[in-house]
Structures are given as C-alpha cells and as structure tokens.
Design a protein around this motif. Structure first.
Motif, short mmCIF file in Angstrom:
data_model
loop_
_atom_site.label_atom_id
_atom_site.label_comp_id
_atom_site.label_asym_id
_atom_site.label_seq_id
_atom_site.Cartn_x
_atom_site.Cartn_y
_atom_site.Cartn_z
N LEU A 1 -8.96 -2.86 -3.87
CA LEU A 1 -9.49 -3.16 -2.54
C LEU A 1 -8.39 -3.75 -1.65
O LEU A 1 -8.24 -3.36 -0.49
N ALA A 2 -7.60 -4.63 -2.23
CA ALA A 2 -6.55 -5.30 -1.46
C ALA A 2 -5.56 -4.28 -0.91
O ALA A 2 -5.18 -4.35 0.27
N GLU A 3 -5.17 -3.33 -1.74
CA GLU A 3 -4.16 -2.36 -1.30
C GLU A 3 -4.64 -1.56 -0.09
O GLU A 3 -3.90 -1.29 0.84
N ARG A 4 -5.91 -1.18 -0.16
CA ARG A 4 -6.47 -0.43 0.95
C ARG A 4 -6.41 -1.23 2.24
O ARG A 4 -6.01 -0.75 3.29
N GLU A 5 -6.78 -2.50 2.14
CA GLU A 5 -6.87 -3.34 3.33
C GLU A 5 -5.49 -3.71 3.86
O GLU A 5 -5.28 -3.80 5.06
N GLY B 1 -10.04 6.67 -17.37
CA GLY B 1 -9.90 7.42 -16.13
C GLY B 1 -11.08 7.32 -15.20
O GLY B 1 -10.94 7.59 -14.01
N VAL B 2 -12.22 6.95 -15.73
CA VAL B 2 -13.39 6.87 -14.85
C VAL B 2 -13.14 5.85 -13.74
O VAL B 2 -13.35 6.11 -12.56
N PHE B 3 -12.61 4.70 -14.17
CA PHE B 3 -12.33 3.66 -13.18
C PHE B 3 -10.83 3.50 -12.97
O PHE B 3 -10.34 2.43 -12.65
N ALA B 4 -10.10 4.59 -13.21
CA ALA B 4 -8.63 4.53 -13.17
C ALA B 4 -8.12 3.87 -11.90
O ALA B 4 -7.16 3.11 -11.91
N GLU B 5 -8.81 4.16 -10.84
CA GLU B 5 -8.40 3.63 -9.54
C GLU B 5 -8.41 2.10 -9.52
O GLU B 5 -7.58 1.46 -8.89
N ALA B 6 -9.36 1.53 -10.26
CA ALA B 6 -9.56 0.09 -10.16
C ALA B 6 -9.11 -0.69 -11.40
O ALA B 6 -8.71 -1.84 -11.30
#
Lengths: 301, 301
Positions: free
Chosen positions: A244-248, A292-297
């Motif tokens: 979340l931080a990276e996006r913001e 990989g399901v939550f790989a993004e996080a």
DNA sequence: CAACTCATTCGAATTGTTCGAACATGCCGC
DNA sequence: GCGGCATGTTCGAACAATTCGAATGAGTTG
C-alpha cells in the motif's frame, strides 16, 4: 394431500406446453392422469384453476397465482435438493473467511471466482479483521479459515501454516514535519507526533497493539483505508504495509521515512480450527496456500 | 420423485417429536412407513439424512440443512395454498389504493387495520397522487380504487361516488409580506408573489393546474408536505387543505389570509373501474364510502 | 439383566394413481 | 356448413407405490 410439488410441476408444464395433451407428453404420462391430478388440487384448494368453457383450458386468476408463485417454490425446492446433496458430499453450506485487514482484497477475487466456477452451493462470507481479530473470529467460530498476523493464541485448537511476511513502511504526509527530517527515525523522533493506529477487533482474546509506541499520542481508526486517509490528511503518522505504501508514495500522496534498525515485519498465517474439515475449507486452504496468490503483498518465507 | 413436500413434513415431524415412532403417531401412520419415506429421499438425494449409529436416529448436517430450509418451503407452500384459495374466492391477490395527496393518511389507518383483521391474503398497496394523477393511475390500471379530486375524465370507464369536498385556505408564512395585509386578498395581491404549487403526477391524462394563477411566478414541488415546508419557509404562498392549514395556523407556523369571494373547494370522489370487481375492492369501496372516515378532512356533500 | 423404546426389515394388503379407450366439445379449413 | 382434427373429460380395469403389521435386532434405563 395439502398441495404437492408434483402438482405445481404439472401446472408449469401445462402452461409451458400450452395444453394438457402436450404437457402429458412431456411428462410421459396419459392426459387423463393430468386431469385427475388437477382435479385433485382443485378439490383440495376449493378453487377452479382452469376455465373449461372454451375448447382448450385456460388458467383462471387463481390458477395463474398458483402457477406463478408455484414456480418460485419449485425453484426453491430444486435449490434445496442441490444444497442438501452438496452438504452430504462434504461441502459446507457456508464458509466464512477472515482476512487480516492489512491485506488487499484484490488477490482474493480470482480465488473466489475459481471457487464459484466449481458450481458448489457453499455460500462464502468474507470478513476483515485486524490484529488479534482474525484469530479471535476463528477461535470463536465466527470464521472457518483465517489469514492472520502474528502468532496463534495457544490452546485454541488451531492449526496454522506460514504464508510469509508483510513488511511495514513508515509513512507520513508530504506536508508533515517528519517528511523533512532527512535521516532514519528513532523512537525519540516519533514520541512527539501523533500516531494513527488501527483498533483491534478482537472481542475475546487479549488485545494486541501494533504500530504505535507507548506514551505517543494516538488516533485510533477502524481499518486500513481509514488509517491511510488519516495519514494522508496529516492527522498522524504510522506504518503501512509495503504494497500500500509504495502505491501511495509513487502517487506522491505520502512520503516514506526510513527506520533505524530496518522495517518491522509481521508474519502471516493461514489458520483453521482443528477437527473435521469440509471440502470447501479444504479447497480454500489449498488455494490460498499456493505461493503467488498474495505475491504482491506478502514476501515468501 | 425429486423431493416432495410430504417428505419435508415428515422430517419436520420427526424433529419436533424427537423420534420416528412419535412422528408416525402424530401423522397417523406406521413407523415403518416413515422409514420407507426417509430412505426414499435419501436415495433420491444421494445423502444420508440420519445418523443411525445410536439408538435413536439423529440428523446429519445434510439432514439438518434439508430440515431447516425445508421448513421455509413448507411455510411458503402453505401460504401459497391459502392465497390461491382466497383468489379463487374472489379476493384479489393485491389491491392498489390511490389517495389524493391533499388528504391525510391517518384516517386511512383504522380502515387498513380493519381489513387486515379479516385475515385476507390480499396485499394492499398505497400510493399518493395529486390532481389528475389519481384518475390517471386508476384509468391506466396502476390503481384499483382511488380517492380523487375534481371531475372524472370522460370515457375512461370509471364509476364514481361523491365523498364530499375539501376547503382550501390561503396561507402564508408569518414573516411574509402578505401576512401584514389586513384585508381579503384579490388576484392583484397575489400576482406579485411566488406561488408554491404541487406538480401533477398524471402521465397520460391532460395535466390540470390548481392553486396558482397565470403569470404568477411559481415553485413546483412534488407533494403536500413539501408544499407545506416551502410555504412555512416563506418561499412562496398558496392554498392548503383546511385540516392541514388549521393545525399549522394554530401552531403559529402559518398565517391564514381571507380570500375575496370565499375559499375554493375541491370535490373528492371515490372512483373505480367499471367491470368485474374483486371482494377486496368491494370491501374498501364500502368502508371508504362510510361517512366519517375522512370527517376530519372532508366536508359532507 | 430385564423391561422398555427405538428403527428397520420383510411379505402381504390396500390405496391412490395411471392407463387406454370411448366420449363430448370446440375449432378450423375447405 | 360440414368433416376432420385436436382438445379435455369420464370410466372401469390394471398397476404400482405406499402402507401396514409382526418380527427382529439394537440401545438405553432402572
């Protein structure tokens, strides 16, 4: 014989096919059989269902009501039969997933979609909890499968599997005083600023705290979006999950601050109650444990 | 035989009575008959409904699902049978009442209550329309019985009965300039002030106008409460039915103005479509025609 | 361990349902 | 207007599913 589903099915067939004769053909019985069945209902209900004055029989208003609403009943009966079959086959009538509030929902959607494609009757409920809330929901039976942070409470009969860990990044609003401090933050730097913290949703287990230091003034919010909004508005400071931080930060809505000693991490577990597990639980356990399901996080390990 | 209501009734009895034997007694059949029926469903659904390991049979989860949701189905079937019977007896499945918006709802409530006490399945819908809207709703079939103002449109196949008339009183807000004019109002006094008028809800019949004069600036609102609010706020002036005006004037929220040539009146009619009438329509026609129902609002004759 | 209650099984009996043919009616095309 | 055609109903006979009753085995209770 106070109204039978079979009778409703007969009315349905008559309406769809347009005549007793054709309906009888579809149902594989003699026309006289339908006549008999219809007369049976009419006697039971004290109601004329067909207007026999013309050549072919037409529904009366009462017949129309019975037909229309009867179709609803037929559908419900069919659905109930399905559901019962599935429950007997080990598929729970419903399954509640509790997901730690620091995780995004997006990665979950394809998993849900895949489950729905199985065509099972199991109704899925999704809830978000924070901190001990997920463990609590699981232990108290409010949830069947959880993705929870930190360690499992002892003695609650839970089984777990490590999914990985989420890194927390300290962020402040661009206009916040700390944004101008060009060095890693220490405890002393923080004590002077209000922290935004998420309230623990646990009701039974001992409350935990995260993201704030004692003595620090704090603003307590209910969930991650609220925390994000509060920090963006400059109402306080705090750590946010990296995804979340990276996006913001990229969007310029927050500024990232380094932390003396490196960023904290929270280990996430997939957790469920010990004991007999239904097939939907089993399915989700497998699906969510896939790397990989939550790989993004979530970072592996 | 894809699931029958009778089967659900058997499950229900077994659960309530606690055993096959007692359930059989209640249903007036031999216990073996229930065994047979239950086995029948189990085969059909491919599902074990009872756990026979112990002495007395206990529901399995699948059986519990079928039982619980089956009760809903049984109830719905019962209700449908009732409704069909009533429709056959001449009671409409539903009846829509359109009430002229200048009337209060309160006097209607005891009438509705009395109807509900009859225990009929007819579902009542209430709608409010203004001016030609009630006639329109009736003529277009959107309503079955109307209380409408003015004269019935010709050629729409409607029958009417005069209920009486409503007197309109001209009112303005206490702070409004017209409140200080201590003489009966004429057309000239009004043209200079904005009028609050209610929009006609009619969609098909020619629109009618009421409560305002040509050339006069006007604020159009949707219903009587809005008109009242607008006039109280001093946004405009206009006539209000006497029952409402008196209440407001007494409370000091509005001031009454006299009108040169006396107050206007609107005749109210009870109206319904020609042709076959259901028993609910008949009932309401009688009930609403009784003098005194709207005594508070309508003057006889 | 004896008395009781319970659910199930089995063959026989019964009941309600289905059939088929005959009938009566309304509709359509010629 | 009249013969076909299709409709829904009636009737007695045939049928089959359901119900019964008695017997069985198993579990609970005092």
């Amino acid at each position: 014989m106070p109204l039978t589903l079979e009778a409703l099915a007969i009315l349905d067939a008559i309406d769809r096919k347009g005549s007793f004769a054709r309906a009888a053909e579809e149902l594989g019985r003699a026309p006289s059989s339908l006549t008999y069945a219809v007369q049976q209902i009419e006697a039971e209900l004290d109601a004329l269902l067909f207007d026999r004055s013309g050549h072919r029989a037409r529904f009366t208003p009462a017949g129309r009501v019975l037909l229309d609403e009867g179709r609803g009943l037929l559908g419900a009966a069919q659905a109930l039969a399905d559901k019962t079959r599935q429950v007997a086959g080990g598929w729970e009538p419903q399954l509640t997933l509790a997901v730690e509030g620091i995780l995004p929902v997006a990665p979950l959607l394809p998993v849900l979609d895949a489950f729905y494609r199985l065509g099972r009757a199991t109704e899925i409920r999704l809830r978000h909890d924070v901190l001990a809330g997920s463990w609590d929901a699981l232990a108290s039976g409010c949830a069947d499968l959880a993705i929870a942070g930190g360690e499992a409470p002892a003695g609650a009969g839970l089984r777990t599997r490590v999914l990985g860990s989420v890194e927390f990044v300290f962020c402040v609003a661009p206009q916040h005083p700390l944004a101008r401090l060009n060095q890693p933050l220490g405890q002393a730097d923080l004590a002077a600023h209000r922290a935004v913290v998420i309230a623990d949703t646990a009701r039974n287990l001992p409350l935990r705290s995260a993201g704030w230091l004692k003595q620090q003034a704090r603003l307590t919010v209910a969930d991650l979006p609220s925390k994000l909004a509060a920090q963006q508005a400059g109402l306080g400071v705090g750590s946010l999950p990296r995804w979340l931080a990276e996006r913001e930060v990229a969007a310029g809505r927050l500024v990232r601050c380094e932390w003396t000693g490196g960023n904290p991490r929270e280990t996430l577990h997939l957790a469920w109650r010990n004991g007999e597990a239904g097939r939907a639980l089993e399915w989700f356990r497998r699906a969510l444990a896939k790397p990989g399901v939550f790989a993004e996080a979530i970072d592996a390990g």
